[in-house]
Design an enzyme around this catalytic site. Structure first.
Site, PDB file in Angstrom:
ATOM      1  N   LYS A   1       0.663  -1.704  -0.030  1.00 23.51           N
ATOM      2  CA  LYS A   1      -0.064   0.079   0.494  1.00 23.51           C
ATOM      3  C   LYS A   1       1.102   1.081  -0.383  1.00 23.51           C
ATOM      4  CE  LYS A   1      -4.171   1.635   2.428  1.00 23.51           C
ATOM      5  NZ  LYS A   1      -4.846   2.054   3.751  1.00 23.51           N
TER       6      LYS A   1
ATOM      7  N   SER B   1      -9.654   1.899   3.303  1.00 27.09           N
ATOM      8  CA  SER B   1      -8.856   2.240   2.361  1.00 27.09           C
ATOM      9  C   SER B   1      -7.890   1.610   1.411  1.00 27.09           C
ATOM     10  CB  SER B   1      -8.099   3.730   2.663  1.00 27.09           C
ATOM     11  OG  SER B   1      -7.328   2.812   4.189  1.00 27.09           O
TER      12      SER B   1
ATOM     13  N   SER C   1      -9.646  -0.397   7.032  1.00 26.75           N
ATOM     14  CA  SER C   1      -9.676  -0.342   5.428  1.00 26.75           C
ATOM     15  C   SER C   1      -8.862  -1.405   5.006  1.00 26.75           C
ATOM     16  CB  SER C   1      -8.200   1.233   5.517  1.00 26.75           C
ATOM     17  OG  SER C   1      -9.334   2.092   6.308  1.00 26.75           O
TER      18      SER C   1
END
Ligand code: GLN
Length: 502
Positions: free
Chosen positions: A81, A156, A180
């Site tokens: 990420k 997210s 997330s």
């Protein structure tokens, strides 16, 4: 090559039936093919990946395999990420504020996984500064859900989830402040684990809300989660909130060894002895009927594996969203004050004085949702409102935690839905922040109380994946992984692939 799980790749690499270079090349090509549709990546590091793969292949040859060296991740490709700092490769946090930021160091998670010989293919798209539930808040554009590309992948960690679901890599890292990892895992048909707060170091993981943030894994199976989570975990002197507690061997835990409940994975009732709590509060009005049906069926399957199902109550569940959406913005407003246009990141053109530099750099650098959070956070922390909002939210947080402590006196883990609905249409909630926030109804409580939690695929509603959430007591990641792994022996939801991405 993109169909293999991490475990399968590890075996093939060990036997030298494939090389890391071959699989890396194949996955880079796959990324190139599908990116125009998905936009799951912010940076693809072709050269760095091929270089790392070459090193891995040399190490595999030298060691005579990966298994003998006890390095099952050697040569395995993954995606990080874009919230994790990577030396020499852009780390943007999906913000214009950091569009040009190259970290001088690796996050601990990145460093530890690099030391295992993993090959980083690139950095995944996400909501800006990890604020969002749909990946529509990225400066680099929205991400498509491989199951239906006009649907959101969740957020997210939406890029990480879409990437793994589309076969870009067998696994990806994510972070979870209020859901997330689990929410995108649920929306994209993946297994995702957020460990106990403090289990994984936050050093080099760009801060959103420091008392809630935790790194973890998105993968296609609980087994693959176990392989990646182990080396990521453990105390780090550079993160004072990382916990100095021994890390279980998550891989051997998949067979039931080292758990605090006694189980027998060889029989047909591997969950015999495991008490699973079901809270009525998780099946309330906000929950989509089709999702509820799938989750209830999954709970029956857990029972058929020998688990005893116990009714429990989480009476303060309805306070989770209000408490989270005061505390998380409060911490965000404080953390994001470091982006001032002076030390790194975006700086406005020709500032007339220091105040102008701060104001315009921040105005130009941050997107709308980030600004909204900073404003809310500053408001709830301001002198006149602190007691009424921030302090009240902190007290509520304690009540929410106490509910779990009470529940864990009679159960080993809690099962319920991960999300109120399946993946929603892109654009359908962007105009109404509250309806967006309500997506996090079932996930934020684990962050508020610091508990480990996991989402695994448990069925489909109208062709879209449904996630079953399991929450266990502190440092019981092994139990979550064991139960999820046993569930995945009798349920094949996690093996389904989105059409067009088989
Ligand atoms: N959707 C939640 C938020 O926007 C959670 C985000 C996260 O876990 N990083 O705050």
């Amino acid at each position: 090559m993109h169909q293999h799980t991490l475990k399968e790749l590890s075996v093939l690499l060990d036997k030298k039936e494939i090389s890391s270079t071959e699989v890396t090349q194949a996955l880079l090509e796959r990324i190139e093919t599908h990116e125009p549709t998905l936009n799951a990546m912010i940076t693809v590091d072709n050269d760095g990946a091929l270089e790392a793969a070459k090193h891995a292949d040399a190490a595999i040859n030298e060691l005579g395999g990966t298994a003998s060296a006890g390095k099952p991740l050697l040569g395995v490709p993954l995606i990080h990420k874009d919230i994790f700092c990577t030396e020499g490769v852009l780390t943007t946090c999906a913000s214009h504020m950091l569009h040009n930021f190259k970290s001088p160091y690796d996050a601990t998670v990145v460093e530890r996984l690099r030391a295992q010989g993993t090959v980083m293919l690139g950095k995944a798209n996400m909501d800006e500064f990890a604020m969002g539930s749909s990946n529509e808040n990225s400066h680099f554009g929205a991400v498509g859900n491989p199951w239906q590309t006009d649907r959101v992948p969740g957020g997210s960690s939406g890029g990480s989830a879409a990437a793994v679901a589309a076969g870009y890599a067998p696994v990806a890292t994510g972070t979870d402040t209020g859901g997330s990892i689990r929410q995108p895992a649920a929306f994209c048909g993946l297994s995702g684990i957020k460990p106990t707060y403090g289990r994984v170091s936050r050093y080099g993981m760009i801060a959103f809300a420091s008392s809630l943030d935790q790194g973890g894994v998105l993968a296609r199976s609980a087994e693959d989660c176990a392989y990646l989570l182990g080396p990521m975990s453990g105390v780090d002197p550079r993160d004072s909130t990382s916990v100095d507690q021994p890390v279980d061997d998550f891989v051997t835990a998949l067979d039931g060894s080292g758990l605090s409940v006694t189980v027998d994975s060889s029989g047909d009732a591997p969950l015999n002895g495991v008490r699973i709590g079901v809270a009525a509060e998780y099946f309330s009005d906000g929950l989509d009927k089709a999702v509820a049906t799938e989750v209830r069926q999954a709970i029956s399957k857990l029972e058929s594996l020998g688990a005893s199902i116990v009714e429990i109550s989480l009476p303060n569940q309805h306070l989770c969203i209000p408490a989270y959406y005061a505390i998380a913005p409060a911490e965000c407003s404080s953390n994001l004050s470091r982006f001032d246009g002076v030390r790194y990141g975006h700086r406005c053109e020709s500032p007339v004085d220091l105040e102008d530099l701060y104001k315009r750099s921040r105005d130009e650098g941050f997107g709308r949702e980030v600004k909204r959070r900073i404003l809310i956070g500053t408001y709830v922390l301001s002198a006149g409102y602190y007691d009424a909002y921030y302090l009240k939210a902190q007290k509520t947080r304690r009540l929410i935690s106490d509910d779990f402590a009470e529940a864990f006196k009679s159960v080993d883990m809690i099962a319920g839905p991960a999300t109120p609905t399946t993946a929603f249409a892109r654009g359908s909630k962007t105009a109404d922040p509250v309806s967006m926030y309500l997506n996090d109804l079932y996930t934020v409580s684990a962050n508020l109380s610091g508990l480990p939690a996991m989402s695994i695929p448990c069925g489909f509603a109208d062709g879209l994946p449904v996630g079953l959430q399991l929450v266990s007591n502190y440092f019981k990641e092994s139990e979550l992984l064991y139960v999820s792994h046993q569930f995945q022996q009798i349920d094949d939801s996690h093996q389904q692939r989105p059409r067009g991405f088989e």
